[in-house]
Design a protein around this motif. Structure first.
Motif, PDB file in Angstrom:
ATOM      1  N   VAL A   1       0.858  -1.191   0.000  1.00  0.00           N
ATOM      2  CA  VAL A   1       0.000   0.000   0.000  1.00  0.00           C
ATOM      3  C   VAL A   1       0.891   1.237   0.000  1.00  0.00           C
ATOM      4  N   ILE A   2       0.632   2.134  -0.928  1.00  0.00           N
ATOM      5  CA  ILE A   2       1.365   3.394  -1.000  1.00  0.00           C
ATOM      6  C   ILE A   2       0.507   4.452  -0.322  1.00  0.00           C
ATOM      7  N   ASP A   3       0.891   4.805   0.889  1.00  0.00           N
ATOM      8  CA  ASP A   3       0.113   5.754   1.688  1.00  0.00           C
ATOM      9  C   ASP A   3       0.418   7.174   1.216  1.00  0.00           C
ATOM     10  N   ASP A   4      -0.535   7.755   0.533  1.00  0.00           N
ATOM     11  CA  ASP A   4      -0.369   9.062  -0.105  1.00  0.00           C
ATOM     12  C   ASP A   4      -0.786  10.184   0.847  1.00  0.00           C
ATOM     13  N   GLU A   5       0.055  10.443   1.835  1.00  0.00           N
ATOM     14  CA  GLU A   5      -0.159  11.541   2.790  1.00  0.00           C
ATOM     15  C   GLU A   5      -1.533  11.479   3.463  1.00  0.00           C
ATOM     16  N   SER A   6      -1.949  10.281   3.846  1.00  0.00           N
ATOM     17  CA  SER A   6      -3.238  10.132   4.530  1.00  0.00           C
ATOM     18  C   SER A   6      -3.202  10.812   5.887  1.00  0.00           C
ATOM     19  N   THR A   7      -4.332  11.356   6.273  1.00  0.00           N
ATOM     20  CA  THR A   7      -4.463  11.978   7.589  1.00  0.00           C
ATOM     21  C   THR A   7      -5.314  11.121   8.517  1.00  0.00           C
ATOM     22  N   ASP A   8      -5.681   9.931   8.067  1.00  0.00           N
ATOM     23  CA  ASP A   8      -6.474   9.028   8.908  1.00  0.00           C
ATOM     24  C   ASP A   8      -5.649   7.765   9.194  1.00  0.00           C
ATOM     25  N   ARG A   9      -6.311   6.659   9.482  1.00  0.00           N
ATOM     26  CA  ARG A   9      -5.639   5.423   9.883  1.00  0.00           C
ATOM     27  C   ARG A   9      -5.407   4.472   8.698  1.00  0.00           C
ATOM     28  N   THR A  10      -5.270   5.011   7.511  1.00  0.00           N
ATOM     29  CA  THR A  10      -5.069   4.159   6.343  1.00  0.00           C
ATOM     30  C   THR A  10      -3.861   3.248   6.510  1.00  0.00           C
ATOM     31  N   ALA A  11      -2.724   3.796   6.892  1.00  0.00           N
ATOM     32  CA  ALA A  11      -1.499   2.996   7.035  1.00  0.00           C
ATOM     33  C   ALA A  11      -1.664   1.933   8.116  1.00  0.00           C
ATOM     34  N   THR A  12      -2.268   2.295   9.237  1.00  0.00           N
ATOM     35  CA  THR A  12      -2.468   1.346  10.336  1.00  0.00           C
ATOM     36  C   THR A  12      -3.358   0.193   9.908  1.00  0.00           C
ATOM     37  N   GLU A  13      -4.463   0.514   9.231  1.00  0.00           N
ATOM     38  CA  GLU A  13      -5.393  -0.526   8.780  1.00  0.00           C
ATOM     39  C   GLU A  13      -4.743  -1.424   7.733  1.00  0.00           C
ATOM     40  N   ALA A  14      -3.934  -0.835   6.854  1.00  0.00           N
ATOM     41  CA  ALA A  14      -3.253  -1.637   5.831  1.00  0.00           C
ATOM     42  C   ALA A  14      -2.262  -2.610   6.466  1.00  0.00           C
ATOM     43  N   LEU A  15      -1.495  -2.134   7.432  1.00  0.00           N
ATOM     44  CA  LEU A  15      -0.545  -3.002   8.132  1.00  0.00           C
ATOM     45  C   LEU A  15      -1.267  -4.122   8.868  1.00  0.00           C
ATOM     46  N   ALA A  16      -2.363  -3.780   9.522  1.00  0.00           N
ATOM     47  CA  ALA A  16      -3.127  -4.788  10.264  1.00  0.00           C
ATOM     48  C   ALA A  16      -3.694  -5.857   9.338  1.00  0.00           C
ATOM     49  N   ALA A  17      -3.979  -5.476   8.094  1.00  0.00           N
ATOM     50  CA  ALA A  17      -4.537  -6.424   7.134  1.00  0.00           C
ATOM     51  C   ALA A  17      -3.464  -7.281   6.480  1.00  0.00           C
ATOM     52  N   GLY A  18      -2.184  -6.952   6.700  1.00  0.00           N
ATOM     53  CA  GLY A  18      -1.102  -7.774   6.186  1.00  0.00           C
ATOM     54  C   GLY A  18      -0.324  -7.182   5.037  1.00  0.00           C
ATOM     55  N   ALA A  19      -0.520  -5.901   4.743  1.00  0.00           N
ATOM     56  CA  ALA A  19       0.196  -5.272   3.632  1.00  0.00           C
ATOM     57  C   ALA A  19       1.498  -4.650   4.109  1.00  0.00           C
ATOM     58  N   GLY A  20       2.443  -4.516   3.199  1.00  0.00           N
ATOM     59  CA  GLY A  20       3.562  -3.633   3.431  1.00  0.00           C
ATOM     60  C   GLY A  20       3.115  -2.214   3.099  1.00  0.00           C
ATOM     61  N   VAL A  21       3.682  -1.239   3.764  1.00  0.00           N
ATOM     62  CA  VAL A  21       3.258   0.151   3.552  1.00  0.00           C
ATOM     63  C   VAL A  21       4.464   1.018   3.243  1.00  0.00           C
ATOM     64  N   LEU A  22       4.364   1.748   2.140  1.00  0.00           N
ATOM     65  CA  LEU A  22       5.333   2.785   1.805  1.00  0.00           C
ATOM     66  C   LEU A  22       4.640   4.132   1.906  1.00  0.00           C
ATOM     67  N   LYS A  23       5.259   5.064   2.604  1.00  0.00           N
ATOM     68  CA  LYS A  23       4.661   6.384   2.757  1.00  0.00           C
ATOM     69  C   LYS A  23       5.253   7.337   1.725  1.00  0.00           C
ATOM     70  N   VAL A  24       4.383   8.046   1.038  1.00  0.00           N
ATOM     71  CA  VAL A  24       4.809   9.054   0.071  1.00  0.00           C
ATOM     72  C   VAL A  24       5.101  10.347   0.820  1.00  0.00           C
ATOM     73  N   ALA A  25       6.247  10.918   0.544  1.00  0.00           N
ATOM     74  CA  ALA A  25       6.529  12.242   1.101  1.00  0.00           C
ATOM     75  C   ALA A  25       5.698  13.266   0.328  1.00  0.00           C
ATOM     76  N   SER A  26       5.980  14.515   0.491  1.00  0.00           N
ATOM     77  CA  SER A  26       5.195  15.543  -0.195  1.00  0.00           C
ATOM     78  C   SER A  26       5.306  15.367  -1.706  1.00  0.00           C
ATOM     79  N   LEU A  27       4.213  15.643  -2.405  1.00  0.00           N
ATOM     80  CA  LEU A  27       4.191  15.490  -3.847  1.00  0.00           C
ATOM     81  C   LEU A  27       5.129  16.482  -4.516  1.00  0.00           C
ATOM     82  N   PRO A  28       5.838  16.044  -5.549  1.00  0.00           N
ATOM     83  CA  PRO A  28       6.597  17.007  -6.352  1.00  0.00           C
ATOM     84  C   PRO A  28       5.658  18.039  -6.969  1.00  0.00           C
TER      85      PRO A  28
END
Length: 371
Positions: free
Chosen positions: A89-116
């Motif tokens: 899952v590519i976490d695109d600057e989410s402000t909610d629990r997207t990354a947490t829920e993705a990890l709990a479901a078994g995904a790897g998570v990459l966080k996107v820094a600020s958009l170019p």
């Protein structure tokens, strides 16, 4: 209720309408209406149904990339529908629990820094994910899609049997809110009324679920070639065609599911955003959609003209016509009763989309300006 119906019938009967003119108009309207939506269904069915393959004990040489921004309510379902350890899952600057829920479901998570500067979120997130994997195949899937066992094997089999470098899958549309039940089937019918997959495969190429061969994807530059492109799926298809690479389309009634857009606000924003796709397609498909929306809105006046012109049987046939030709889109004789509501609910939405396209008005998606 009976008094209201009686009042309406008496009011319509009092219209000063030439009987011959109303008969001709009613017949022509009914034939055109039926032709448009029967043709629309045939265009949809022109895409082959994805053949189902059983899940294999050995995981296919494929990883799944899911770009996600503020999708905490949906991302877990999407991740869990794929084999274990197959999703990033590519976490695109989410402000909610997207990354947490993705990890709990078994995904790897990459966080996107600020958009170019001037890049758009989804194609940039997809490009980040693609750079992180080195499998033979990559499946790009939206966070609001989910799948059944065997989806990866089935897509890869279809691609390899047909020598495809890119294959776009149209998942089964699923509706949850009342707005989606009313408008989503109608939106899909409108789209395929304008876009014929046999004549314009790039127009029907859908970014919700796309399997790509990694070497072909890298060769054309992938999503990185369309970081400022609002309709990234169309850009990918056009690049593939330009480089003479074979792309395919498929549909599924069982292996994949998707929500078109969520609720009234999601549909309002989504229809405006998707309307830009039609500005890039040949043959004026966007103009065709606009004409069909206006034609459908004439349904009640057409019924009234036939009735007031002394043709009650024709009026009854026109009254029933939308339910007969749209029932396959709504997939239920009960849900299709909502179709006439879609005719009129669509008018302000398509008007807003047209205004955005013509005036270059700002369009927002996921709390970001995208045009």
């Amino acid at each position: 209720m009976g008094a209201v119906v009686s009042y309406i019938l008496n009011w319509v009967r009092g219209w000063d309408v030439d009987p011959r003119a109303s008969l001709i108009f009613g017949l022509m309207y009914g034939l055109i209406f039926a032709y448009i939506f029967v043709r629309s269904r045939n265009n949809y069915l022109a895409m082959p149904e994805l053949a189902e393959c059983a899940p294999q004990p050995d995981a296919p040489d494929c990883l799944v990339i899911i770009p996600a921004r503020n999708e905490e309510d949906m991302i877990g379902r999407a991740v869990r529908s794929f084999p274990h350890d197959s999703v990033i899952v590519i976490d695109d600057e989410s402000t909610d629990r997207t990354a947490t829920e993705a990890l709990a479901a078994g995904a790897g998570v990459l966080k996107v820094a600020s958009l170019p500067h001037r890049t758009l979120g989804k194609p940039y997130a997809c490009s980040v994910g693609a750079r992180a994997v080195n499998t033979k195949w990559i499946l790009f899937a939206d966070a609001d899609t989910w799948y059944e066992d065997g989806i990866l094997e089935s897509l890869i089999y279809a691609a390899e049997m047909n020598n495809l470098s890119f294959i776009s899958l149209h998942p089964q549309m699923e509706c949850e809110s009342i707005a989606e039940h009313i408008l989503t089937p109608y939106c899909e019918a409108l789209f395929f009324a304008a876009v014929n997959p046999r004549k314009c495969p790039e127009g029907a190429f859908d970014g919700r679920c796309v399997l790509v061969r990694k070497d072909a994807y890298d060769f054309i530059g992938g999503h990185a070639s369309g970081l400022t492109f609002l309709v990234d799926d169309l850009k990918l298809a056009m690049l593939a065609q330009r480089h003479r690479m074979k792309l395919g389309l498929a549909r599924t009634s069982r292996l994949g599911h998707s929500r078109y857009h969520t609720g009234w606000s999601g549909l309002w924003e989504g229809i405006a955003r998707n309307s830009f796709k039609f500005t890039l397609l040949p043959s004026g498909q966007g103009f065709i959609v606009l004409l069909i929306v206006l034609l459908a809105a004439l349904w009640l006046p057409a019924v009234g003209m036939a009735y007031s012109g002394g043709a009650p049987l024709l009026a009854l046939l026109l009254l029933l016509l939308p339910f007969l030709v749209l029932v396959t889109w709504y997939r239920s004789p009960i849900r299709v009763l909502l179709a006439p509501l879609a005719f009129y609910a669509m008018l302000p939405m398509i008007g807003h989309a047209l205004y955005c396209v013509v005036s270059s008005h700002r369009v927002y998606w996921k709390d970001r300006e995208v045009s």
